[in-house]
Design an enzyme around this catalytic site. Structure first.
Site, PDB file in Angstrom:
ATOM      1  N   SER A  82      62.948 -31.922  -7.695  1.00  0.00           N
ATOM      2  CA  SER A  82      64.088 -31.530  -7.089  1.00  0.00           C
ATOM      3  C   SER A  82      64.547 -32.470  -6.119  1.00  0.00           C
ATOM      4  O   SER A  82      65.654 -32.635  -5.486  1.00  0.00           O
ATOM      5  CB  SER A  82      63.893 -30.076  -6.472  1.00  0.00           C
ATOM      6  OG  SER A  82      62.809 -30.190  -5.619  1.00  0.00           O
ATOM      7  N   LYS A  90      52.651 -31.950 -12.540  1.00  0.00           N
ATOM      8  CA  LYS A  90      53.339 -30.631 -13.139  1.00  0.00           C
ATOM      9  C   LYS A  90      54.480 -31.334 -14.068  1.00  0.00           C
ATOM     10  O   LYS A  90      54.885 -32.506 -14.084  1.00  0.00           O
ATOM     11  CB  LYS A  90      54.203 -29.944 -12.030  1.00  0.00           C
ATOM     12  CG  LYS A  90      54.954 -28.900 -12.752  1.00  0.00           C
ATOM     13  CD  LYS A  90      55.206 -27.869 -11.548  1.00  0.00           C
ATOM     14  CE  LYS A  90      56.503 -28.308 -10.996  1.00  0.00           C
ATOM     15  NZ  LYS A  90      57.690 -28.497 -11.966  1.00  0.00           N
ATOM     16  N   ASP A 141      55.491 -33.819  -9.766  1.00  0.00           N
ATOM     17  CA  ASP A 141      56.206 -33.769 -10.936  1.00  0.00           C
ATOM     18  C   ASP A 141      56.317 -35.087 -11.691  1.00  0.00           C
ATOM     19  O   ASP A 141      56.699 -36.114 -11.340  1.00  0.00           O
ATOM     20  CB  ASP A 141      57.759 -33.295 -10.982  1.00  0.00           C
ATOM     21  CG  ASP A 141      58.015 -31.985 -10.712  1.00  0.00           C
ATOM     22  OD1 ASP A 141      57.132 -31.338 -11.411  1.00  0.00           O
ATOM     23  OD2 ASP A 141      58.960 -31.295 -10.007  1.00  0.00           O
ATOM     24  N   GLU A 187      59.995 -19.828 -13.386  1.00  0.00           N
ATOM     25  CA  GLU A 187      61.091 -20.291 -12.934  1.00  0.00           C
ATOM     26  C   GLU A 187      62.189 -19.273 -13.482  1.00  0.00           C
ATOM     27  O   GLU A 187      62.488 -19.214 -14.592  1.00  0.00           O
ATOM     28  CB  GLU A 187      61.531 -21.807 -12.987  1.00  0.00           C
ATOM     29  CG  GLU A 187      62.855 -21.858 -11.997  1.00  0.00           C
ATOM     30  CD  GLU A 187      63.095 -23.422 -11.339  1.00  0.00           C
ATOM     31  OE1 GLU A 187      62.116 -23.994 -11.725  1.00  0.00           O
ATOM     32  OE2 GLU A 187      64.191 -23.321 -10.877  1.00  0.00           O
TER      33      GLU A 187
HETATM   34  O1  KIV Z   1      61.162 -29.608  -8.890  1.00  0.00           O
HETATM   35  C1  KIV Z   1      60.742 -28.778  -8.005  1.00  0.00           C
HETATM   36  O2  KIV Z   1      60.867 -28.575  -6.882  1.00  0.00           O
HETATM   37  C2  KIV Z   1      60.183 -27.793  -8.850  1.00  0.00           C
HETATM   38  C3  KIV Z   1      60.044 -26.274  -8.227  1.00  0.00           C
HETATM   39  C4  KIV Z   1      61.165 -25.717  -7.825  1.00  0.00           C
HETATM   40  C5  KIV Z   1      59.244 -25.544  -8.874  1.00  0.00           C
HETATM   41  O3  KIV Z   1      59.972 -27.967  -9.897  1.00  0.00           O
END
Ligand code: KIV
Length: 271
Positions: free
Chosen positions: A43, A110, A81, A179
């Site tokens: 994000s 993640k 991520d 989500e």
């Molecule tokens: O990228 C992000 O911040 C996310 C969260 C919203 C779970 O994947």
């Protein structure tokens, strides 16, 4: 104290508070406030870098921001991520997870997807990489899912999400982000799997919750989903502070009394 992955796997029902952070001051504030987990989410692309989706986020950007967040929160359990198209094969996923963990200091990665990413998760877990899964609305592939909208309302879709979460648990994930799915579906998934679920727009029955930092503090001017709760209006406070500064510079009241330094008349006279 930083939890181990084994401890995290056993945190069913613990109501974990997870929040995103993308830089040194943000991660520092979030850690000082006492969250359980910090996510350097992709994000990042939208709330920090100004992209219109997460698709354009690169590995270099994730490494750069994960390093900064790690410097701000040296003791936190930090998840980073894997961005879009950075985990297409086990080899690619391993190489990029190595960058996030060895070069940038993440404790876990993640990645998004259910059944289709099982071979990737298995390869990462076999190599010792802690993996947090992410099903429901997966923003990297939001376009294919029909946009940023609730997922899992119809039976086939709900089953696909449930099966995906179960498959991620079997593949070795220590937890799964849910989500934008209906609260009853999130509850069912939370009851069906033994690893913690962390919800965003997924209702109160998950084992933890996650929000995007800029949404929570009112610093993102783009679209704010209805499930977000704003706990502060930091954007408005910053705008107001900057406007007052500019006005005081223009009317000469800044820098005022006590905001500048003197020197001896003697030294000045000799110049
Ligand atoms: O990228 C992000 O911040 C996310 C969260 C919203 C779970 O994947």
């Amino acid at each position: 104290m930083k939890p181990t992955v084994r401890e995290l796997r056993r945190t069913k029902g613990a109501r974990l508070a997870m929040l995103t952070a993308y830089d040194y001051p943000g991660a520092r504030l979030v850690a000082e406030a006492g969250v359980d987990l910090i996510l350097v989410g992709d994000s990042l692309g939208m709330v920090v870098l100004g992209y219109d989706s997460t698709v354009a986020v690169t590995m270099d950007e994730m490494v750069h921001h994960t390093r900064a967040a790690r410097r701000g929160a040296p003791q936190a359990f930090l998840i980073a991520d894997l961005p879009f198209l950075s985990y297409g094969t086990p080899e690619q996923a391993l190489a990029n997870a190595a960058r996030l963990m060895k070069d940038a200091g993440a404790d876990s990665v993640k990645l998004e997807g259910g059944d289709e990413v099982v071979p990737i998760v298995e390869a990462l877990v076999r190599a010792g990489v802690p993996v947090l899964g992410h099903v429901g609305l997966t923003p990297q592939t939001a376009s294919a899912l029909g946009g940023y909208k609730l997922q899992g309302k119809e039976e086939a879709d709900a089953r696909r999400i449930l099966d995906g979460a179960v498959a991620l648990e079997r593949a070795g994930c220590w937890g799964v982000v849910l989500e934008l799915v209906p609260a009853p579906l999130a509850r069912l998934i939370t009851e069906r799997i033994a690893i913690p679920t962390i919800g965003i727009g997924a209702g109160p029955h998950c084992d933890g919750q996650v929000l995007v930092f800029h949404d929570l503090v009112g610093m993102y001017s783009g679209f704010t989903p209805t499930f977000v709760k704003r706990y502060a209006e930091a954007g408005a406070a910053i705008r107001d502070a900057v406007a007052r500064y500019a006005a005081e510079v223009r009317d000469g009241s800044f820098p005022g009394e006590g905001k500048s330094f003197g020197m001896s008349d003697e030294v000045l006279k000799n110049l």
